[in-house]
Design a protein around this motif. Structure first.
Motif, PDB file in Angstrom:
ATOM      1  N   ASP A  11       0.835  -1.209   0.000  1.00 25.05           N
ATOM      2  CA  ASP A  11       0.000   0.000   0.000  1.00 25.05           C
ATOM      3  C   ASP A  11       0.870   1.260   0.000  1.00 25.05           C
ATOM      4  O   ASP A  11       1.871   1.339   0.728  1.00 25.05           O
ATOM      5  CB  ASP A  11      -0.899   0.011   1.252  1.00 25.05           C
ATOM      6  N   HIS A  12       0.459   2.211  -0.792  1.00 23.96           N
ATOM      7  CA  HIS A  12       1.120   3.536  -0.872  1.00 23.96           C
ATOM      8  C   HIS A  12       2.644   3.401  -0.969  1.00 23.96           C
ATOM      9  O   HIS A  12       3.380   4.117  -0.282  1.00 23.96           O
ATOM     10  CB  HIS A  12       0.757   4.391   0.372  1.00 23.96           C
ATOM     11  N   PHE A  13       3.091   2.506  -1.811  1.00 28.53           N
ATOM     12  CA  PHE A  13       4.541   2.300  -1.904  1.00 28.53           C
ATOM     13  C   PHE A  13       5.243   3.508  -2.525  1.00 28.53           C
ATOM     14  O   PHE A  13       6.403   3.801  -2.217  1.00 28.53           O
ATOM     15  CB  PHE A  13       4.823   1.026  -2.722  1.00 28.53           C
ATOM     16  N   LYS A  14       4.525   4.211  -3.375  1.00 24.80           N
ATOM     17  CA  LYS A  14       5.106   5.408  -4.007  1.00 24.80           C
ATOM     18  C   LYS A  14       5.542   6.398  -2.915  1.00 24.80           C
ATOM     19  O   LYS A  14       6.599   7.022  -3.015  1.00 24.80           O
ATOM     20  CB  LYS A  14       4.071   6.043  -4.932  1.00 24.80           C
ATOM     21  N   ALA A  15       4.720   6.481  -1.855  1.00 28.59           N
ATOM     22  CA  ALA A  15       5.025   7.405  -0.757  1.00 28.59           C
ATOM     23  C   ALA A  15       6.328   6.988  -0.044  1.00 28.59           C
ATOM     24  O   ALA A  15       7.098   7.859   0.393  1.00 28.59           O
ATOM     25  CB  ALA A  15       3.869   7.429   0.233  1.00 28.59           C
ATOM     26  N   VAL A  16       6.568   5.681   0.072  1.00 31.10           N
ATOM     27  CA  VAL A  16       7.820   5.210   0.708  1.00 31.10           C
ATOM     28  C   VAL A  16       9.009   5.676  -0.126  1.00 31.10           C
ATOM     29  O   VAL A  16       9.990   6.219   0.387  1.00 31.10           O
ATOM     30  CB  VAL A  16       7.829   3.656   0.818  1.00 31.10           C
ATOM     31  N   ASN A  17       8.907   5.466  -1.444  1.00 31.74           N
ATOM     32  CA  ASN A  17       9.982   5.907  -2.348  1.00 31.74           C
ATOM     33  C   ASN A  17      10.195   7.418  -2.261  1.00 31.74           C
ATOM     34  O   ASN A  17      11.333   7.894  -2.184  1.00 31.74           O
ATOM     35  CB  ASN A  17       9.621   5.561  -3.800  1.00 31.74           C
ATOM     36  N   ASP A  18       9.075   8.137  -2.278  1.00 33.63           N
ATOM     37  CA  ASP A  18       9.168   9.608  -2.278  1.00 33.63           C
ATOM     38  C   ASP A  18       9.777  10.121  -0.974  1.00 33.63           C
ATOM     39  O   ASP A  18      10.582  11.051  -0.963  1.00 33.63           O
ATOM     40  CB  ASP A  18       7.771  10.240  -2.469  1.00 33.63           C
TER      41      ASP A  18
ATOM     42  N   ALA B  89      15.859   2.844  -0.231  1.00 35.10           N
ATOM     43  CA  ALA B  89      15.123   2.326   0.930  1.00 35.10           C
ATOM     44  C   ALA B  89      13.906   1.539   0.454  1.00 35.10           C
ATOM     45  O   ALA B  89      13.532   0.508   1.034  1.00 35.10           O
ATOM     46  CB  ALA B  89      14.707   3.462   1.841  1.00 35.10           C
ATOM     47  N   GLY B  90      13.271   2.020  -0.648  1.00 36.99           N
ATOM     48  CA  GLY B  90      12.129   1.294  -1.230  1.00 36.99           C
ATOM     49  C   GLY B  90      12.554  -0.110  -1.644  1.00 36.99           C
ATOM     50  O   GLY B  90      11.859  -1.101  -1.370  1.00 36.99           O
TER      51      GLY B  90
ATOM     52  N   GLY C 139      16.629   3.214   8.110  1.00 33.87           N
ATOM     53  CA  GLY C 139      16.013   2.784   9.371  1.00 33.87           C
ATOM     54  C   GLY C 139      14.809   1.885   9.100  1.00 33.87           C
ATOM     55  O   GLY C 139      14.426   1.681   7.942  1.00 33.87           O
ATOM     56  N   PRO C 140      14.185   1.382  10.190  1.00 39.18           N
ATOM     57  CA  PRO C 140      13.053   0.462  10.015  1.00 39.18           C
ATOM     58  C   PRO C 140      11.830   1.159   9.413  1.00 39.18           C
ATOM     59  O   PRO C 140      11.566   2.324   9.747  1.00 39.18           O
ATOM     60  CB  PRO C 140      12.757  -0.022  11.443  1.00 39.18           C
ATOM     61  N   VAL C 141      11.161   0.448   8.530  1.00 39.56           N
ATOM     62  CA  VAL C 141       9.979   1.013   7.863  1.00 39.56           C
ATOM     63  C   VAL C 141       8.832   0.022   7.995  1.00 39.56           C
ATOM     64  O   VAL C 141       9.018  -1.176   7.806  1.00 39.56           O
ATOM     65  CB  VAL C 141      10.275   1.251   6.347  1.00 39.56           C
TER      66      VAL C 141
END
Ligand SMILES: Nc1nc2c(ncn2[C@@H]2O[C@H](COP(=O)(O)OP(=O)(O)OP(=O)(O)O)[C@@H](O)[C@H]2O)c(=O)[nH]1
Length: 391
Positions: A268-275, A281-282, A344-346
């Motif tokens: 879910d919302h993986f684009k936000a993790v990359n951004d 990190a993604g 760091g942890p995500v």
């Protein structure tokens, strides 16, 4: 094996054989260096080198001191060379080497050969015994290769197996010939020496072919594995899933039509993790998710990275109707798991579309379509949830 060691001088034929043996040794040393010692190639190098060195010392050096020692060293060389073949194949197949037992077997046989000659029996008998020992060692190598061929198939592996079997047969034929009246001239006759040297050259060429075939086989498997796995997560890719799906489906159908289930998993919302944290990190999250999914399935199930942040789990041999609960366990395990990344942890959540199928009429394309429909619903309903398509 050591018919070449019979004459006390180096005849043209003998010299030709020894030069050839050394050239082949140099050739395989080069090959081994290029292959960085993988596939147990060093043992093959050992098999060439032992044959060449023992033949040279057996034929050229020791007879001046003791003719029987010349014979013996040649016979020992033949057995050690066969041991190298066996160890090379065991190393190539990733089996434990057990070299100490092999060496003890060969040295024991060498001692028996020495005792035979000390008791006045002809070197012919010693050679026959050493060829028999070689045949036993090569037979073991053959059984290992045959088992691997049955498991993995592949034309190069098939040819390598056949060549090793041929070398077992040729050793047995030579043993038989030596024990028959045909072998009578072994100690002195130029003809039988020429025949022996020809045999040695054939064995060396056979070894060369086996090396090439095994390396070809290993490279083929490597290329196939690369083509069927995702480089980031190490999971199967779409091509790998296609290749295995049909096999799984047929097996499930044969086992009384047990059902299979497919879960389509999307972060879910993986684009936000990359951004927020960057592409690196993604990637770490995807790698961690792949590793986690792999631990949550049985060895007979499939975990696949379909592309991007989309994964597939394929369960086989499960009871119809339990796929929703299984997918829910996966969802919860992901939600609980902190993924280690360079930033760091995500924490991430996943949405899952899952569907079952009877093994006998599963068609991957339509199953994927159904799971995708369910996944779309899970996303629409707010993400971090499982939706089941009844099929
Ligand atoms: N780091 C990384 N990102 C990838 C990779 N493959 C795809 N992506 C990114 O994954 C993101 C997928 O975004 P979207 O399809 O919009 O979906 P989403 O942001 O996960 O949103 P929802 O699926 O709707 O919850 C895109 O930003 C892609 O660039 C990859 O191999 N590594």
């Amino acid at each position: 094996m050591s018919a070449a060691s019979a004459p006390l001088h180096l005849g043209t034929l003998q010299l030709t054989y020894q030069v050839l043996a050394l050239l082949l040794t140099a050739f395989s040393v080069g090959g081994a260096l290029l292959a960085k010692g993988r596939y147990g190639l060093w043992f093959w190098v050992g098999s060439f080198a032992t044959l060449a060195l023992f033949q040279i010392s057996g034929a050229a050096v020791l007879p001046a001191w003791d003719k029987n020692a010349g014979y013996l060293i040649g016979h020992l060389g033949g057995m050690l060379s066969s041991l190298c073949v066996l160890l090379g194949i065991r190393a190539y197949l990733g089996l434990t080497l057990r070299w100490k037992q092999g060496l003890a077997f060969v040295l024991g046989a060498g001692a028996v050969c020495a005792a035979l000659m000390a008791a006045g029996l002809s070197p012919r008998m010693s050679l026959a015994l050493s060829l028999l020992v070689s045949a036993v060692l090569r037979w073991q190598a053959f059984t290992h290769l045959l088992a691997a061929f049955r498991r993995h198939g592949g034309t190069p592996m098939g040819f390598a197996t056949a060549i090793i079997l041929l070398s077992v047969v040729s050793h047995l034929v030579r043993t038989g010939a030596l024990l028959s009246p045909l072998g009578a001239g072994y100690e002195n006759g130029f003809q039988s020496n020429a025949f022996g040297m020809l045999g040695l050259i054939v064995v060396l060429v056979m070894h060369g072919f086996v090396i090439l075939l095994l390396v070809t086989h290993a490279l083929q498997r490597e290329v196939l594995s690369l083509a069927e796995h995702d480089s980031l997560t190490g999971l199967l890719n779409r091509r790998g899933m296609d290749a295995r799906f049909e096999r799984l489906r047929r097996r499930a159908a044969m086992q009384g039509g047990q059902s299979m289930s497919l879960a389509l998993i999307d972060v879910d919302h993986f684009k936000a993790v990359n951004d927020r944290l960057g592409h690196g990190a993604g990637d770490d999250v995807l790698k961690g998710l792949g590793a986690l999914l792999d631990t949550l399935i049985r060895p007979t199930d499939l975990a696949v990275r379909l592309g991007g942040e989309e994964f597939v789990l394929l369960w086989n041999g499960i009871q119809p109707g339990v796929e929703g609960a299984m997918a829910e366990k996966i969802r919860q395990a992901v939600a609980r798991h902190p993924f280690e990344t360079r930033e760091g942890p995500v924490a991430v959540t996943v949405s899952i579309g899952v569907t079952g199928m009877p093994a006998h009429d599963g068609d991957l394309e339509s199953v994927l379509k159904r799971a995708d429909r369910a996944l779309y619903r899970a996303k629409q309903d707010g993400r971090d949830r499982v939706a089941v398509d009844p099929g």
